[in-house]
Each structure stands twice: as C-alpha cells, then as structure tokens.
Design an enzyme around this catalytic site. Structure first.
Site, PDB file in Angstrom:
ATOM      1  N   THR A  55       0.820  -1.220   0.000  1.00 54.93           N
ATOM      2  CA  THR A  55       0.000   0.000   0.000  1.00 54.93           C
ATOM      3  C   THR A  55       0.845   1.256   0.000  1.00 54.93           C
ATOM      4  OG1 THR A  55      -0.148  -0.078   2.407  1.00 54.93           O
ATOM      5  CG2 THR A  55      -1.924  -1.134   1.162  1.00 54.93           C
ATOM      6  N   CYS A  56       2.073   1.154   0.491  1.00 54.46           N
ATOM      7  CA  CYS A  56       2.892   2.365   0.526  1.00 54.46           C
ATOM      8  C   CYS A  56       3.236   2.831  -0.888  1.00 54.46           C
ATOM      9  CB  CYS A  56       4.153   2.135   1.346  1.00 54.46           C
ATOM     10  SG  CYS A  56       5.161   0.763   0.763  1.00 54.46           S
ATOM     11  N   PHE A  57       3.257   1.877  -1.853  1.00 60.12           N
ATOM     12  CA  PHE A  57       3.518   2.239  -3.247  1.00 60.12           C
ATOM     13  C   PHE A  57       2.276   2.104  -4.117  1.00 60.12           C
ATOM     14  CE2 PHE A  57       7.854   0.991  -1.864  1.00 60.12           C
ATOM     15  CZ  PHE A  57       8.489   2.185  -2.134  1.00 60.12           C
TER      16      PHE A  57
END
Length: 1068
Positions: A1035-1037
């Site tokens: 989710t961070c990317f």
C-alpha cells in the site's frame, strides 16, 4: 532758615491731612455702625415679627384642635397670608396644618362662610385669594418634588398635597356649586383654568414627572392606587382644559408619557385612568400629533435616547390595548414608531469606547444612561414586546395575513436517502405533519403582477421598515423580536407569497433593479426582503430536522428549494456584478442578511439533503475565468470565494486547494527545483513501537519541517533495518499506520458514534498521561496527510468536523442540529422532551447529566448548581441545547482544542472555508462516488512483464467491472491503496500512481524486474503454476503484486479471497 520754615510747613500740612482722614474714617465708622444697627434692629424686628406670626399660627391651630375657636374662610385666609409672608423651610409642619385646615373647610356641610373657596366670590378678596391659592399650590408642588413615596411619612404628605392640587384645579368637589350655585360653575371653572395655567408656567408637569418617576421607576411601584389616580388626573386636566392643544400635548408626552412603563402601571393599578384615556381618544391624538415630523423630532430631542424608548414602550402598550385605533391609524402609528426608533439609533454605538455607556436594551450607547431607569427596564422591555406580539402583528400585517393560500391535497415530503444521521424514527410523524394547515397549500413561486406603488404594497413595506429598524436599534432584544415575528406559522409563507407577487414578473429582477436605485421606494422594498431573510433564517435555525423535513413547519420543502435558488442568484449577482465591492450602510446589511439566510439553508442541506443535484452551482460561471481573476487579484473573484464558494464545482475547489498548497510549498522551498533541493528530515521507526517513535521524533519538529520531505527507515523486531527505499511510499505507509493506530477506538483517544461508527475524541482520553499532546500530534498527522493529498479511511462525526472548521462559532450554529451525528437515539429522546405536552417537571429531570465513567456514576452540572434545578416547561428548550452542547463540546473541549491546534499548524483554516463539512470529509477520505474503473485503468503502470493487453490484466479489469459489486471494488481499492475511496480529483492524482507487477515466486524469492522475469511475463512463460499463491499488495507504493494465473476463474477466486482477508500491506 529758609529750609527750616519749609520743613515746618510740610509737617503742618501732613498733620492737617491726617486729621482730615481721621475725621473721615470716624464718620464712616459711625455710618457703618448706624447701618449695622439698622440691619440688626431690622433682623431682630423681623425675628420678633416672625416669632409673633408663628405663635399666632401655632395658637390658631392649637385652638382649632382643642375646639375653643371656630374656623371660617376669612380667618384661614388671613392666617395663610401671614404664614406665606414669613414661610421658609422650617415652616413645613405649619404649612401642612394649613393645607389640612383649608381642605377641612371645604368638607363642611351647608356653611358657605367656612368654605375656603367662598372667598373667590368676594369682590375685594378675589384677586388676593387667587394669588394666595396659587402660592399655596406651588409650595405644595415644590414639597412634592422632594418627597419619597416609598417612605410612609412622606407618602402621607404626598397624598395631602396631591389632594390640595386635585381640589383646587377642578370645581367638581366644591360644595359651593351645588344646587343654586350651579350658575357659578363657569366663572369658577375659569378660575381653576387660571390656576392650572399658572402652575404650568412654573413647571407643574416637571413636578409630576419627578413624582411619577420616584414612585414607578423601580422593580415594585411605591405609589398607591389613589396616589397614581390623583397624579394622572392632575396631568390630564390642563390638556383637557386646553382642548388638547399642541403645547399641552407636547408637555404631556414629554413629561408623563415618557415615565417608564406608566401605561403598564395605570392598566394594573387604575383601570379608571385607562378608561379615561380611551374616553378622550388620547392614543389617536398622540399618533396624529407625532405624525408631523418636526413635532416628533422635537419630542425626541427633548427626551434623548432612553426616555424616547420609554415613550415608545408606552405608545406601543396603548396601541396593544386599543386595537381599533391601531387598525384605523396603522399608517401613522408605524411612521411614528419608525421615526422614534431611528432617532434612538443615532445613539446606538457598535462598540465600547470611553464615550459610550451600556444600555440594557440598546447596547452600547453614546449618551449617559440614567441608571435610575435600569430597574424599570424589564417592564419597558415587556411593553416593547407587544410590538412583536401576535395581536399587534395580526393588526399591522392584516393585508398580508388575509391572503388565502389555495389548498390542495397534501403530498408526502420527498424521501431522503437513508443515512444514520437523518433516518430519525418518529411515531405517527406524517399523520401529525399533515394535520397542520400550513402543509396543505400550493407551492409558492414568483409570479408577479402586483404594482409596487400601490397603497397596499407601500403599507406592508413601511411595516417591514419599522420592524427592521427595531432589529437594528434594540440590539439587546433582537432575538426576542425575531422569535415574536416567527411565532405565527403563516406570516413568513404569506410574506413570501406577497414578495412573489411584486413587480411585473415577481422575484429576483425587481430586487436587482432596487439595488441600482436609491429611491425611498427601493429602500423600502429591500427592507421587506431583509426582514423576510432575517426572520426566516431565525426560524430555520430554531426548528429541528423533524419540523423542517417531516412536519414542514411554515415552509414546504419545495419552497425552500425555490427560496434558496432565489437567494443564491441574488447573492451571486451582488458579488459578480460588483455591487458588493462598493456597498455600505443599508446595502451591506442587506447583503449580510440575505447571505446569512442562504448559508443557513446551504448548511442544513449539507447536513441533510433537500435540494436536487447541482442546485447550488452557477452554470453561467466558468471556473477557468474565476481562477484567472483570482490570479490577477480581482476583488469580485475573492469575494465570491469568500462568501459563496459552493457555486463553484467541488472538483474545481479541490484543484484550487491543491494549487494553494503547492504555492506554499514553493514559497517555503519544499519543492525540488533545478537549482535547489528541499531539506529532508530522516526518522527511524521501530515497527513494534511505531506510534511511540513517530510521536517522539515528529512532535518536536518545526512546522515547516513537518510540511517538508520526511524519509522513514523502518527497523524490525531484531533491530535490523528493513529493505526498501522511501520515495514517499514508505512515509505514506508510516502515516497510514500511525493514523490507523491513533484512531483505533481500542486506544481510547477516539470513540465511535452509536450506529454509524464515526470518530470523535473520547471524553475519557485523560487515562493517557499526555493525551492532549497526543491529540495535537494526531491533528498534525492528519493535516500532513491532507497537505500531501494522501487520503486516509478515517470517517469523522460531522459535529466534530464542524468544530475543526470553526462552524460552532457561527451566530446561527445550533448544537441540537448536529446531535444526530453523535447519537440519534439521544437526539430523539431530547426532542421528545421539546414536544412533551404535559408538565415536564413530572419527568424529574434536572439541569445536569449523569454518566457512567469507567464504572462510576458521575454527575455533570450543565450550569452552576444545575443538579438542584428542575427542568420545567419554561426552561426545557434551554435544557435541550445545554445538554447537546455539553455532549458535543464541553465534554471534549480540551481534546478538540488540542487536535485543532495541531491540524491548523499544518492546514491554514482559511483554505478550508471554501468547503462544507461533508466536503472536508471527502478531502480526508477521498470521494464517496463509485470507483471509475476506466480512470483507474488509464492511470495504471505495469511492471514485471505485464502490459495493458496481457490476458491476466484483461481478466483483472473484466472481473472488477463485471464480477465484483461496488462494495468489492471498494475493498479492492482499500487492499492496494489502504483507502476504499478514490482520490477526489481522480486516479491521475494518486501518489504514487497505481501499479501492477507480475510475480512468479514467493515474495522472499522475488528479485523484482529481472530480464528473465520480464521476458517470461511478456511471453506468458511460467516456471510453474502459481495457482496456490494469493495476490498481495504494497500500500505504501499503491502496488498490486499479481501472479501470472492460468485461468480467469482462479484469478477471480484468489483476488476475492485476498481482498476479503486483507492480505497485503507488505513492503516490496
């Protein structure tokens, strides 16, 4: 020798001069001694004479009291002449006895020689007697001036001297005119008129005014019924005798009718006096006298502000008691009151200064306030309230209220979407709603057809001007006026119907023309619109949702739509046509009035929709033009954004918000340029203590550092740095994880509302030692997310967001309206108290709130001493608002303040003024619209051999569009981005962009985009069947890791399982 002779000569001359001066001095001494002796002899002689006269007077009264001598008129006359000759302040007791003697002589039966007034018929004594009685009566007046009616002894003297005045200013009690003496009445009446004329010249009305003020200008009147009757009778006699001449009416108005609440006291204590007022038709005479502008101004100038207000109250009270006169003289009555209020308005000041004083009704006042009137101001206010009471309103607005609103079959109100905030169960609600006659009528829309110069329209306009002047003058009771004007359910709808009929076409065009004219007619029409807006805004503010949406009190929903469209266009044109830029005075007040009513409707619509889609937008406004003008600093564009940003489409406002943030970043040097790089803040975070480490390292950072670039390095449980390069992606994950933890109700920093589970600060967050610092930190983190355009799935309670935006400071904010967003069941219980028909006292409630706090019952007082104050029918509305305010504000005040402080350190509150509460929620959590798959597909990046034509990718988009429902698509989005809602401006603004990578092996063996994996992915060559693997995400990317499945069905099943189990959140 010659010189010696000269010396002796000069000595001789000096001695001669000295002798002459001595003789002259001696003569002056002798003359002074003679003069002093004469003065002393005269003084002693006068003292002897005064002593002798006083002895004679005392002996006379003593003899009369013992009955040894018989009184007659002549003896009293002679005695009075002597007493008046030597009268001074030490003779008050003798003068009192003289008055009693005179009055006693007038009461004797059948003895004309005893009657004091009989001397008026004596040829030789008529003139001396007339002079004597004038002197006696004037001394009585002067003594009355200094008496205090609340002191028992003084009150007896007041009665005595008033009796003297009453007796000798009218012949009705004189025995001499009875029977055969009736022929003498005209001559004696003229004598009485002569006496009254003399007293008037000396200041008779001023004396009566002082006496009335001393006795009535207090919380409890000290004048008895008899005394008050006597004073009023005396005040009326000269006016009647002069046949209501202008001079006497003027004196009566200035000195008697300006006494605070005198009409109120007369109506309570002496109904006979009120009957006398009606008999003489005094109210009509007052109205007509004041209708002449110069005379009204003269009266106001004499009285100045406070006493003009008292006169106003008395006239209004008389109008309330004489509805027939009020109806017949309505036009003059309205004009008089308007002129007097306008005069008072000159003294009303907007703010405190060294030259202002506080007035309990008018507010800051530029004249010295007579603080002796303060005690009587509640009664004056009560009199003023008759002006906006139902009887007077029905009389004045008879032309409007007589209008018939054609009936039709009732139609149910439009069904609202079922949300937890507006789905309020109420038993038999519709049945009750349709029993109200106001709901059974046609919808009112602008039709036009009524001439604005007709007498009917002019009359209604002048009445509206009166009430508008009252609202702007009587600043401290403004809410009372508005409440009174909105009491009749049918007044405002009928006034709107009246407005709809004005002009050739009705509605907007007429009033826009009025804005460009400075004629008196235009001002009056605008005053009517202003009054309608002020009253309607007040009404909608105090009505709850049930009364507005279900019962449709006063206005039907369709009418609110029509009115809001009218207001929206009116305000837009005032701004866009440049009228507001140069507006001042009445036009500026009109703008704020119309704008205030518009925003109350808009905010209620935001909270619970009643308008159709795009109702508030202006189709004729091009956002591109607006933004160009904003760039150039054009005033009208700035005013539009300040006052009615809702006319601009939401997405355009979000773009503007993002542009503002970008500009600030550029000004702070936070953006990468060819010549410089922004400062980077590095922080190291242990995954097991993410919140604690984040709090410790970020809370001390300067605000500009938090706004800047922050790089995060994660450390695992073994203390080893995790692999991965943070190009905003890792920080995004950190921010999302932090926000997920702090908003978790289990932490007890935030709680969820009952029903819809929306977040707000926990009242018991104080169990954390540093809870206020944590709230400030959370505010900063949420502000940082909004600053960077990162959407987070945090649903806030709307009442809490309203406080973050500062809406609760608005004059028209109502806590009770926001209560359903906290607890709909609690709201239902409170509103049932409002509608309770019986005695609320029977419910046993007090002005307090009992709460179970961690197993202990805690009593919170809503006001000091509230737990001992019962809730009654009189204070139940206050109780409801106090309770709502306590639950949503007082309980969480410290937490909310700390959160707002942190949030506003990152996000300038002015940036959010262009958004409503629901729109700010969308800024935080993304758009609540359906996910646009075409937009997502268009802005997707592929890695690992995947491309837009790859069969797995084709299957993926087909599954999302055809096989998944809306809820599953939202779960998919949350799976890959951590937020179930799309970005407000579309997926083009998702940072980092959404990407899909092809993976063939387990994550711990995946080496990323190697040449072999890319080629195998491109040509669909597999090492082995990945059917056992699940899709994962970072989710961070915003990255979806998708195995190269061989079948569409496998992809669908695995993806559905993965998003339902929420596997993912892994760092690539």
């Amino acid at each position: 020798m010659f010189s010696a002779a000269q010396s002796s000569k000069s000595e001789f001359l000096d001695k001669a001069r000295q002798a002459r001066e001595e003789r002259k001095g001696q003569k002056e001494k002798e003359r002074a001694a003679i003069q002093i002796q004469a003065l002393v002899r005269r003084f002693l002689c006068r003292c002897r004479l005064q002593k002798q006269i006083r002895k004679e007077v005392d002996d006379y009264f003593q003899a009369s009291e013992t009955g040894t001598s018989k009184r007659n008129a002549l003896s009293i006359f002679k005695l009075a002449r002597k007493l008046l000759f030597i009268y001074c302040k030490d003779d008050k007791l003798r003068f009192e006895k003289l008055c009693r003697a005179i009055l006693g002589s007038m009461d004797v039966e059948n003895e004309p020689k005893v009657w004091y007034v009989s001397l008026a018929l004596s040829k030789d004594l008529t003139i001396p007697w007339l002079k004597q009685i004038k002197d006696v009566l004037w001394i009585s007046c002067q003594l009355l001036k200094n008496l205090k009616p609340d002191i028992l002894q003084d009150s007896k003297l007041v009665t005595l001297y008033l009796t003297m005045l009453v007796t000798f200013t009218d012949t009705s009690t004189w025995r001499i005119v009875r029977g055969k003496g009736e022929a003498l009445r005209p001559a004696l009446t003229r004598i009485c008129e002569n006496i009254m004329g003399h007293l008037n010249q000396k200041g008779f009305y001023s004396i009566l005014q002082i006496l009335l003020t001393n006795g009535l200008a207090r919380s409890r009147p000290s004048l008895s019924k008899g005394t008050l009757t006597a004073i009023f009778t005396l005040s009326l006699r000269p006016v009647v005798a002069a046949h209501f001449s202008d001079n006497l009416l003027r004196s009566f108005l200035i000195h008697i009718m300006s006494v605070p609440a005198v009409v109120y006291h007369l109506s309570v204590l002496t109904p006979e006096c009120m009957a006398s007022i009606q008999t003489h038709d005094l109210l009509r005479k007052f109205i007509l006298f004041l209708s002449r502008e110069e005379q009204c101004l003269d009266i106001c100038v004499c009285l100045e502000g406070s006493h003009t207000l008292c006169l106003l109250g008395n006239l209004i009270h008389l109008g309330y008691l004489n509805d027939k006169v009020l109806e017949e003289e309505a036009n003059h009555f309205v004009k008089d009151l308007t002129d007097m209020l306008s005069y008072c308005q000159r003294y009303v000041s907007q703010k405190k200064s060294n030259l202002t004083h506080w007035h309990p009704v008018l507010g800051w006042f530029s004249q010295t306030v007579d603080y002796g009137l303060n005690e009587s101001m509640p009664l004056v206010t009560k009199q003023l309230q008759y002006l906006w009471g139902v009887p007077v309103i029905r009389t004045l607005f008879s032309d409007v209220l007589s209008k018939k609103l054609e009936s039709q079959e009732p139609t149910p109100p439009p069904q609202q979407p079922s949300t937890s905030q507006n789905n309020i169960p109420v038993k038999n609600l519709f049945k009750r709603a349709f029993q109200k006659s106001a709901s059974v009528r046609n919808i009112l829309k602008p039709v036009g057809g009524k001439r604005v110069d007709s007498a009917e329209v002019q009359k209604v306009c002048s009445i509206c001007v009166l009430y508008q002047t009252a609202l702007s003058t009587l600043t401290q009771i403004r809410l009372q006026i508005l409440t009174g004007l909105t009491h009749l359910d049918d007044l405002l709808p009928k006034l709107w119907a009246f407005i709809c009929e004005l002009g050739p076409q009705g509605g907007l065009k007429l009033f826009m023309e009025c804005l460009n004219n400075d004629t008196e007619e235009s001002k009056q029409l605008l005053a009517m619109l202003m009054l309608f807006c002020d009253c309607s805004r007040h009404l909608i503010t105090i009505l709850d949702d049930i009364e507005v949406y279900e019962e449709q009190t006063s206005f039907k929903i369709e009418e609110l739509i029509t009115i809001s469209s009218f207001l929206n266009t009116f305000v837009y044109k005032m701004i866009w046509d440049g009228i507001l830029e140069n507006a001042k005075g009445e036009k500026l007040e009109l703008f704020h009035s119309v704008h205030g009513w518009l925003m109350v409707l808009y905010e209620r619509d935001c909270r619970r929709r009643f308008s159709p889609d795009d109702h508030w937008l202006r189709k004729d406004l091009k956002p591109s033009l607006l933004f160009q003008e904003l760039e150039k600093g054009k005033k009208r564009a700035q005013l539009l954004l300040q006052y009615i940003p809702h006319v601009i489409p939401h997405k355009n406002r979000v773009l503007l918000f993002r542009n503002i943030v970008t500009k600030e970043k550029e000004s702070l040097g936070l953006v990468e340029t060819s010549s410089a790089s922004p400062h980077v803040t590095h922080i190291t975070i242990r995954r097991s203590r993410m919140l604690e480490d984040g709090y410790d390292q970020l809370r001390r950072l300067p605000v500009n550092s938090i706004k800047g670039v922050i790089r995060v390095k994660f450390v695992n449980d073994l203390g080893v740095d995790e692999a991965g390069i943070d190009q905003d992606g890792v920080f995004k994950e950190f921010l999302e994880e932090i926000i997920k933890k702090v908003f978790n109700p289990a932490l007890n920093l935030f709680k969820t509302t009952s029903g819809n589970e929306r977040l707000y600060p926990s009242p018991t967050s104080y169990i954390h030692e540093n809870h206020l610092q944590l709230f400030e930190f959370v505010g900063k983190m949420l502000g940082k997310a909004m600053y960077e355009g990162i959407v987070v799935d945090v649903p806030f309670a709307s009442f809490f967001l309203s406080q973050v935006l500062g809406h609760h400071h608005s004059t028209f904010y109502s806590s009770i309206d926001e209560l359903p967003s906290l607890d709909s069941e609690f709201y239902k219980n409170l509103t049932s108290i409002k509608r309770y028909d019986g005695d609320v006292g029977d419910l046993g409630l007090t002005l307090s709130y009992d709460e179970d706090v961690m197993g202990q019952l805690v009593c919170h007082e809503l006001i000091p001493g509230g737990k001992t104050m019962p809730v009654t029918n009189e204070n139940k509305i206050s109780y409801i608002h106090l309770m709502a305010h306590f639950r949503m504000h007082t309980q969480i005040k410290e937490q909310t303040t700390a959160f707002i402080r942190g949030f506003r350190s990152i996000i300038n509150p002015e940036w959010l003024h262009m958004f409503s509460t629901p729109e700010v929620q969308r800024l935080v959590s993304g758009d609540n619209a359906e996910i646009d798959l075409d937009d997502l597909k268009k802005h997707t990046v592929y890695y690992g051999g995947f491309h837009s034509s790859h069969r797995v990718i084709i299957w993926l988009w087909d599954i999302l569009s055809s096989d998944f429902n809306a809820e599953e698509r939202a779960m998919f989005l949350k799976f890959v981005t951590s937020c179930s809602r799309p970005p407000l401006l579309g997926f083009a603004y998702l940072k980092p962009p959404f990407s899909i990578r092809c993976v063939e092996v387990s994550d711990d063996q995946d080496t990323g985009d190697t040449l072999g994996s890319v080629l195998r992915g491109f040509f669909t060559i597999r090492k082995k069947e990945p059917g056992g693997r699940l899709p994962t995400s970072s989710t961070c990317f915003n990255l979806l890791k998708l195995p190269n499945y061989s079948k569409k069905s496998i992809l669908r099943d695995k993806l559905r399982y993965a998003i339902s189990m929420n596997t993912g959140f892994e760092l690539s």
